[in-house]
Design a protein around this motif. Sequence first.
Motif, PDB file in Angstrom:
ATOM      1  N   ARG A 123      24.553  10.084  27.276  1.00 29.90           N
ATOM      2  CA  ARG A 123      24.670   8.697  26.832  1.00 29.90           C
ATOM      3  C   ARG A 123      23.988   7.743  27.809  1.00 29.90           C
ATOM      4  O   ARG A 123      23.519   8.125  28.871  1.00 29.90           O
ATOM      5  N   THR A 124      23.981   6.466  27.441  1.00 31.40           N
ATOM      6  CA  THR A 124      23.349   5.469  28.296  1.00 31.40           C
ATOM      7  C   THR A 124      24.204   5.192  29.529  1.00 31.40           C
ATOM      8  O   THR A 124      25.412   5.451  29.544  1.00 31.40           O
ATOM      9  N   TYR A 125      23.577   4.636  30.544  1.00 33.49           N
ATOM     10  CA  TYR A 125      24.312   4.271  31.756  1.00 33.49           C
ATOM     11  C   TYR A 125      25.382   3.233  31.447  1.00 33.49           C
ATOM     12  O   TYR A 125      26.524   3.319  31.942  1.00 33.49           O
ATOM     13  N   ILE A 126      25.053   2.251  30.610  1.00 32.60           N
ATOM     14  CA  ILE A 126      25.994   1.192  30.274  1.00 32.60           C
ATOM     15  C   ILE A 126      27.216   1.761  29.559  1.00 32.60           C
ATOM     16  O   ILE A 126      28.349   1.304  29.759  1.00 32.60           O
ATOM     17  N   LYS A 148      18.164   9.171  34.268  1.00 27.51           N
ATOM     18  CA  LYS A 148      18.490   8.049  35.158  1.00 27.51           C
ATOM     19  C   LYS A 148      19.761   8.355  35.933  1.00 27.51           C
ATOM     20  O   LYS A 148      20.746   8.845  35.365  1.00 27.51           O
ATOM     21  N   VAL A 149      19.729   8.069  37.240  1.00 29.20           N
ATOM     22  CA  VAL A 149      20.903   8.188  38.103  1.00 29.20           C
ATOM     23  C   VAL A 149      21.151   6.829  38.745  1.00 29.20           C
ATOM     24  O   VAL A 149      20.238   6.245  39.340  1.00 29.20           O
ATOM     25  N   LEU A 157      19.589   1.689  41.330  1.00 28.93           N
ATOM     26  CA  LEU A 157      18.887   2.801  40.693  1.00 28.93           C
ATOM     27  C   LEU A 157      18.530   3.835  41.759  1.00 28.93           C
ATOM     28  O   LEU A 157      17.834   3.539  42.725  1.00 28.93           O
ATOM     29  N   ILE A 158      18.995   5.051  41.563  1.00 31.69           N
ATOM     30  CA  ILE A 158      18.751   6.130  42.514  1.00 31.69           C
ATOM     31  C   ILE A 158      17.607   7.024  42.062  1.00 31.69           C
ATOM     32  O   ILE A 158      16.787   7.476  42.866  1.00 31.69           O
ATOM     33  N   PHE A 159      17.532   7.263  40.769  1.00 30.91           N
ATOM     34  CA  PHE A 159      16.507   8.165  40.225  1.00 30.91           C
ATOM     35  C   PHE A 159      16.175   7.720  38.808  1.00 30.91           C
ATOM     36  O   PHE A 159      17.053   7.339  38.042  1.00 30.91           O
ATOM     37  N   ASN A 160      14.888   7.772  38.458  1.00 28.72           N
ATOM     38  CA  ASN A 160      14.467   7.342  37.133  1.00 28.72           C
ATOM     39  C   ASN A 160      13.306   8.210  36.663  1.00 28.72           C
ATOM     40  O   ASN A 160      12.344   8.422  37.409  1.00 28.72           O
ATOM     41  N   LEU A 161      13.401   8.740  35.468  1.00 25.35           N
ATOM     42  CA  LEU A 161      12.356   9.598  34.924  1.00 25.35           C
ATOM     43  C   LEU A 161      12.072   9.162  33.488  1.00 25.35           C
ATOM     44  O   LEU A 161      12.558   9.756  32.523  1.00 25.35           O
ATOM     45  N   GLN A 186      15.387   0.602  27.782  1.00 24.55           N
ATOM     46  CA  GLN A 186      14.627   0.284  28.992  1.00 24.55           C
ATOM     47  C   GLN A 186      15.423  -0.707  29.838  1.00 24.55           C
ATOM     48  O   GLN A 186      16.009  -1.662  29.310  1.00 24.55           O
ATOM     49  N   ASN A 187      15.455  -0.453  31.143  1.00 24.32           N
ATOM     50  CA  ASN A 187      16.152  -1.350  32.077  1.00 24.32           C
ATOM     51  C   ASN A 187      17.605  -1.609  31.648  1.00 24.32           C
ATOM     52  O   ASN A 187      18.099  -2.739  31.707  1.00 24.32           O
ATOM     53  N   ASN A 188      18.252  -0.540  31.199  1.00 24.18           N
ATOM     54  CA  ASN A 188      19.658  -0.591  30.793  1.00 24.18           C
ATOM     55  C   ASN A 188      19.908  -1.530  29.620  1.00 24.18           C
ATOM     56  O   ASN A 188      21.022  -2.045  29.448  1.00 24.18           O
ATOM     57  N   LYS A 189      18.879  -1.736  28.779  1.00 23.67           N
ATOM     58  CA  LYS A 189      19.021  -2.540  27.572  1.00 23.67           C
ATOM     59  C   LYS A 189      18.602  -1.714  26.358  1.00 23.67           C
ATOM     60  O   LYS A 189      17.753  -0.835  26.443  1.00 23.67           O
ATOM     61  N   TRP A 190      19.213  -2.031  25.222  1.00 28.63           N
ATOM     62  CA  TRP A 190      18.909  -1.363  23.959  1.00 28.63           C
ATOM     63  C   TRP A 190      18.154  -2.352  23.070  1.00 28.63           C
ATOM     64  O   TRP A 190      18.672  -3.393  22.696  1.00 28.63           O
TER      65      TRP A 190
END
Length: 285
Positions: A123-126, A148-149, A157-161, A186-190
Amino acid sequence: MQKKQLSVLVLIILCFLLGCNRETPKDESQQNYEDESNISKTNGEELVNINSELLGSTPFDIQIDKTALQTRKETETEVTIKTNLTDWGYTVSSEKGKISDINKEVLKYLENKGVKIFIVTGRTYISAKPFAQELGIDSSIIAYNGAKVVNYKNDELIFNLPLEEKYSKKIIKMAKEKGFHVNLYQNNKWFVEELDNDETRHYANHTGLTPVKKSFDSFDDYSMTKITIQNMENSKEFNEFCDEIKDVLGNDVYTAKSQSFLFEVLNKNVNKGLVLEKVLKSLLV
């Protein structure tokens, strides 16, 4: 630089935050940890071996000092966890969007004993963040199947792929030509292009996320954390289109049908186990 020894053990949780597959017992206090075939004696202390017969489909082999866990004795509690990081999964139960009290208590007890706890989810980070806050764990969230971590305490943001731009543009173009609904992350937005349709309304209700309306022709950067194509009817045409995406892009992307109506596309190197391994190695530096 000399590496320090990692002194904590790791408990990995695969949280399906929008509906867990494992049923929660009606009376959580009566959970079955009493199977005598799974209890052994070590140095005179009773250990319970929580294996796949007790926890469902989890591939973990876990041993916990049962007596200390149940009586909350402030003595050393041994926890041994073995798993293959490239192929694992353990679902923590949640009902109505809440993690059960017994799960919270056990996880907090283990963390206090030095066990490192991670939320690892597709799922998403949010979506995952409220569960980490509810647990109060001292670690990061591995979201989007490892794309994403994030440190949920400060949103660092620790890790992004992300998915590469050329593939994002290709997928958007193909989906729009066929008339299918597209979600961009993108950037924690839908992001969506249409707010008032069945797909957007259902996904918003299903996830609790708030959609952002934006023309897909107006992005400066098309490196997306994830793209999903959605069709509430799960039509024959939709399934044929999912197969077309796999045929056209092949091994250049990672694809998965996470719901009957939802087809996901991410960076080809996304892998929860490998990303978790990177996070664990960072603790040893």
